[in-house]
Scaffold this motif. Sequence first.
Motif: not given
Lengths: 212, 211
Positions: A28, A93-94, A97, B197-200, B203-205, B207-208
Amino acid sequence: MVALGVTPTPRAAYRRSTKESAIEQTDEDLLNAWFCGDAKAFGVFYARHRGRVFRWLVSKGLSSGDADEVTQDVFLNLHARIGGYDPSRPALPWTFSVVRSTWLDWLRRESRQKARSHAWASERSLLGEDVESGEGVLEARLTGAEATATLETALSHLPASTRSLLERRFVAEAPYESIAKETGKSSVALRKSLERALGALRAHFTGKGKKA
Amino acid sequence: MTRNVDPDFKTFVECGAPATSMGEDSVVRRVTRDLVASPFRVALAYVGVSACGYVASLALCAQNDVGILPFSHAVAARMHVIPWPWCPLLCGALFSAVPALLGPFLFTRFQMRFLLTRFWWLIAGLPLLASLVLVATGNNDVHAWFEGGSHVGFSPNLWMILWTAGALGTPWILEGLRAFLLLSRCAKRSESGAADGPQIEGADGPRSEPR
């Protein structure tokens, strides 16, 4: 629509990213610093995820060369869309996508190209020219002599004006514009006429024409 | 509760291990060209571009009797015909607007973002410095407009205050607007839904984690 930046603000994120060493940054932070123009952040993000993107593409059945090409496209797309990354959401995830949409775009482009080359090969085979084997072109199964005989018969069924059009376009290889000028037709109408003529020839080759 | 994670995304996460070297890929060269590899160099380029902008501005219209061309003095004389208090405001705005407007033509939006986030003090300080230099080098007593001219009855000090307000306010407002536009995130981008943003699913896991 343009919305105000959400927390963390680009400046705060950038400040944090410059204080930490690049290797310790989260994805991020790297995307934020990339958004703020930091080439180092891009370098670290690229090195960190290039392999992942490449391997995923290979797992989807792409050859190594194609996967490499799509990987390059992925990072260019990420660069173009970095302004759309929401720093409050996780980066992976972004990123994924964008990877998936780039891969799907590539698949669409490839299938269009295959369809075009297939149509081109059919056209050539109708004129008795060499066709590469294994392309799934029906006409390729005919031998040269057979093809010529069938083509002559098929042509004899066409009106004289259509035969003349085919001759000018595919034998004399005249450009559409000059044929359109000679015949007084519009370029679009000419393309339609040729398309219909080729369709009729194709139908004759497959036997549909004979039945009709 | 187990979450329904997109299998493709799961594979993507598992495809893990980072590449060991970056290589000489064309994509790296193309992207890096847009970005800032050397902060010092880009700051120096910004100072250079701004200096050129101020010179161009003085060629366009003389300020405090400092004009590069005879034409610039003629323009300044015309500017002084503009009714009070617009004359000093416009003069000051013109002085600083030219360098502020040059930036977008010479820097990429990434470079501008870099300057705005990291060198904001330079962007804010340059107009101040340029104004001080001009006031120090210019001839502030030759304004005949205050003695029988169009500005008769008005204080030269007030003129100078208004001129400074124009000279500082214009670039600050322009750069502030630019910062707002450049540093805002696009909520929706036309070229791709992916940018939303992700549509997965799942996927709201978290943050890295830092590496």
